[in-house]
Design an enzyme around this catalytic site. Structure first.
Site, PDB file in Angstrom:
ATOM      1  N   ARG A   1     -20.099   3.597 -10.928  1.00 40.44           N
ATOM      2  CA  ARG A   1     -18.455   2.702 -10.547  1.00 40.44           C
ATOM      3  C   ARG A   1     -17.886   3.238 -11.863  1.00 40.44           C
ATOM      4  NH1 ARG A   1     -20.738  -2.715 -10.887  1.00 40.44           N
ATOM      5  NH2 ARG A   1     -20.558  -3.425  -9.594  1.00 40.44           N
TER       6      ARG A   1
ATOM      7  N   HIS B   1     -18.697  -4.130 -16.456  1.00 43.60           N
ATOM      8  CA  HIS B   1     -18.665  -4.480 -14.917  1.00 43.60           C
ATOM      9  C   HIS B   1     -19.523  -3.293 -14.739  1.00 43.60           C
ATOM     10  CE1 HIS B   1     -18.655  -6.037 -11.049  1.00 43.60           C
ATOM     11  NE2 HIS B   1     -17.788  -5.284 -10.790  1.00 43.60           N
TER      12      HIS B   1
ATOM     13  N   ARG C   1     -16.480   2.065  -4.283  1.00 42.69           N
ATOM     14  CA  ARG C   1     -17.409   4.022  -4.338  1.00 42.69           C
ATOM     15  C   ARG C   1     -18.467   3.819  -2.552  1.00 42.69           C
ATOM     16  NH1 ARG C   1     -22.176   1.271  -7.826  1.00 42.69           N
ATOM     17  NH2 ARG C   1     -21.656  -0.663  -7.885  1.00 42.69           N
TER      18      ARG C   1
ATOM     19  N   ASP D   1       0.837  -1.270   0.033  1.00 41.82           N
ATOM     20  CA  ASP D   1      -0.247  -0.594   0.104  1.00 41.82           C
ATOM     21  C   ASP D   1       0.765   1.089  -0.066  1.00 41.82           C
ATOM     22  OD1 ASP D   1      -2.252   2.196   0.101  1.00 41.82           O
ATOM     23  OD2 ASP D   1      -3.099  -0.049   0.986  1.00 41.82           O
TER      24      ASP D   1
ATOM     25  N   ARG E   1     -23.299 -13.645  -7.780  1.00 42.01           N
ATOM     26  CA  ARG E   1     -24.484 -13.145  -8.130  1.00 42.01           C
ATOM     27  C   ARG E   1     -25.811 -13.928  -8.573  1.00 42.01           C
ATOM     28  NH1 ARG E   1     -21.838  -6.824  -7.231  1.00 42.01           N
ATOM     29  NH2 ARG E   1     -20.290  -7.651  -5.447  1.00 42.01           N
TER      30      ARG E   1
HETATM   31  N1  APR Z   1      -0.537   2.417  -4.479  1.00 35.34           N
HETATM   32  C1  APR Z   1      -1.495   1.503  -3.705  1.00 35.34           C
HETATM   33  N2  APR Z   1      -2.286   1.751  -3.024  1.00 35.34           N
HETATM   34  C2  APR Z   1      -3.235   2.514  -3.321  1.00 35.34           C
HETATM   35  C3  APR Z   1      -2.737   3.461  -4.234  1.00 35.34           C
HETATM   36  C4  APR Z   1      -1.828   3.628  -5.050  1.00 35.34           C
HETATM   37  N3  APR Z   1      -1.238   4.109  -5.425  1.00 35.34           N
HETATM   38  N4  APR Z   1      -3.478   4.475  -3.414  1.00 35.34           N
HETATM   39  C5  APR Z   1      -4.817   3.625  -3.056  1.00 35.34           C
HETATM   40  N5  APR Z   1      -4.452   2.895  -2.322  1.00 35.34           N
HETATM   41  C6  APR Z   1      -5.203   1.784  -1.911  1.00 35.34           C
HETATM   42  C7  APR Z   1      -5.228   2.089  -0.881  1.00 35.34           C
HETATM   43  O1  APR Z   1      -4.681   3.008   0.838  1.00 35.34           O
HETATM   44  C8  APR Z   1      -6.545   1.439   0.035  1.00 35.34           C
HETATM   45  O2  APR Z   1      -5.830   0.938   1.225  1.00 35.34           O
HETATM   46  O3  APR Z   1      -5.474   1.182  -2.506  1.00 35.34           O
HETATM   47  C9  APR Z   1      -6.381   0.507  -1.038  1.00 35.34           C
HETATM   48  C10 APR Z   1      -8.054   0.638  -1.066  1.00 35.34           C
HETATM   49  O4  APR Z   1      -8.695  -0.254  -0.671  1.00 35.34           O
HETATM   50  P1  APR Z   1     -10.074   0.450   0.435  1.00 35.34           P
HETATM   51  O5  APR Z   1     -10.672   1.316  -0.077  1.00 35.34           O
HETATM   52  O6  APR Z   1     -10.830  -0.553   1.161  1.00 35.34           O
HETATM   53  O7  APR Z   1     -11.232  -0.045  -1.197  1.00 35.34           O
HETATM   54  P2  APR Z   1     -11.947  -1.967  -1.431  1.00 35.34           P
HETATM   55  O8  APR Z   1     -12.859  -2.075  -0.990  1.00 35.34           O
HETATM   56  O9  APR Z   1     -10.571  -2.737  -1.749  1.00 35.34           O
HETATM   57  O10 APR Z   1     -11.910  -1.619  -3.549  1.00 35.34           O
HETATM   58  C11 APR Z   1     -10.695  -1.768  -4.031  1.00 35.34           C
HETATM   59  O11 APR Z   1     -11.658  -2.406  -5.746  1.00 35.34           O
HETATM   60  O12 APR Z   1     -14.273  -3.694  -6.682  1.00 35.34           O
HETATM   61  C12 APR Z   1     -13.681  -2.379  -6.028  1.00 35.34           C
HETATM   62  O13 APR Z   1     -14.982   0.067  -6.402  1.00 35.34           O
HETATM   63  C13 APR Z   1     -13.972  -1.058  -6.167  1.00 35.34           C
HETATM   64  O14 APR Z   1     -11.922   0.629  -7.111  1.00 35.34           O
HETATM   65  C14 APR Z   1     -12.083  -0.108  -5.392  1.00 35.34           C
HETATM   66  C15 APR Z   1     -11.185  -1.407  -5.646  1.00 35.34           C
END
Ligand code: APR
Length: 312
Positions: free
Chosen positions: A92, A179, A86, A35, A155
């Protein structure tokens, strides 16, 4: 000597954490949870928690949190969930400009460090993000795929099973297309242990189930204020396993088309054979005129999203 596989998860959020849990439990290999530096604690904390979980459940995998791209060098599989999920009321497509920047940055880093990896994109809007990943990495299209079809089909399977009063595992369903709101559930390919589902579910109920499937993601977002993560993670892990174990699974994935179904230079959900060479084959199935029309509409919507991406 055989080496353990290396699995890189880009994004240690809700889906990333569940991906790590599933990959570790199934001992697919060692896991790197990546991350941004601001979230390194979350990545490392989840990794440590999951390693400790292995002591309870009896699996063995090294799980590390990192924000260093160099740690990901030589990964066999990369699953990308980096980005923003979202919020209620968002589509999306509303995520396009934010997530496109993130995916382009991720692609640039994967290109140099993980040039042999099989890359599965999960970030939304999926069909545009996976296209950007292929462009940014320059990897062959058989090694860059998007996860959507397994989830959307799951689903549909669940809703059909509940309606027919049968076990979910006896239901097979197929959802193609982009999607998003234009996804294409294909009733003619939905079966309950070989029996056409339309024999066991009335046309009226079927239509309502198709509509609920189209809104399946939004229904979860509305309930919990963020995107689903258990089923999306399980779906991506199924794809990773198909690749790592050369399983030749026939599943719907967002794949790059070169004339198949009449479309070129876009990613859209179609049935593919996933195995050790990635997308080994795109399977063209017969669609009735109504289904083909829906797929055309979906392809048009994806194309519009790609045009919008090009301006960003
Ligand atoms: N590099 C790596 N990680 C990143 C970056 C980056 N440049 N920018 C953001 N992130 C990380 C965020 O810090 C966060 O921990 O991506 C992670 C996303 O996690 P969540 O916010 O919990 O989102 P999540 O529910 O996992 O969904 C991720 O998948 O299904 C899709 O719509 C959803 O686009 C979303 C993605």
């Amino acid at each position: 000597m055989a080496q353990r596989k290396k699995i890189a998860l880009i994004g240690a959020g809700n889906i990333g954490g569940e991906l790590a849990a599933l990959a570790a439990r199934q001992e697919l290999g060692d896991v790197w949870l990546f991350d941004i530096p601001e979230k390194i604690g979350v990545a490392q904390g989840k990794a440590l928690d999951l390693e400790q979980n292995g002591a309870v459940l009896g699996y063995d995998a090294a799980i590390c949190g990192t924000s260093s791209w160099d740690d990901l060098a030589g990964s066999d599989v990369v699953i990308v969930t980096a980005g923003v999920p979202r919020k209620p009321g968002m589509s999306r497509d509303d995520l396009l400009s934010i997530n496109l920047k993130i995916i382009r940055r991720v692609a640039e880093n994967l290109r140099t460090r993980c040039s042999d990896a099989f890359v599965i994109v999960v970030s939304d809007p999926l069909d545009a993000m996976v296209y950007a990943m292929k462009e940014g990495t320059g990897f062959p299209s058989e090694r860059v795929v998007g996860m959507a079809g397994i989830l959307d089909s799951a689903r549909l399977q669940l809703f059909l099973a509940r309606e027919a009063g049968v076990a979910v595992k006896d239901v097979r369903a197929m959802v193609l297309g982009g999607h998003g709101d234009t996804m294409v559930p294909v009733p003619s390919y939905c079966t309950i242990n070989g029996i056409p589902a339309r024999q066991l579910v009335s046309a009226e109920k079927f239509a309502a189930i198709v509509e609920r499937t189209r809104n399946g993601g939004a229904e979860v977002v509305k309930l919990m204020g963020t995107s689903a993560y258990y089923a999306p993670a399980a779906s991506a892990i199924q794809m990773a396993k198909a690749y790592l174990n050369d399983e030749k699974r026939l599943i719907p994935c967002a794949a790059y088309l070169r004339g198949e179904y009449g479309y070129s230079d876009l990613y859209i959900g179609v049935p593919v054979v996933l195995g050790g060479r990635g997308v080994e084959r795109i399977v063209e199935i017969a669609l009735d005129p109504g289904e083909k029309q829906m797929l055309d509409n979906s392809a048009k919507a994806v194309r519009e999203l790609l045009e919008a991406s090009k301006k960003l």
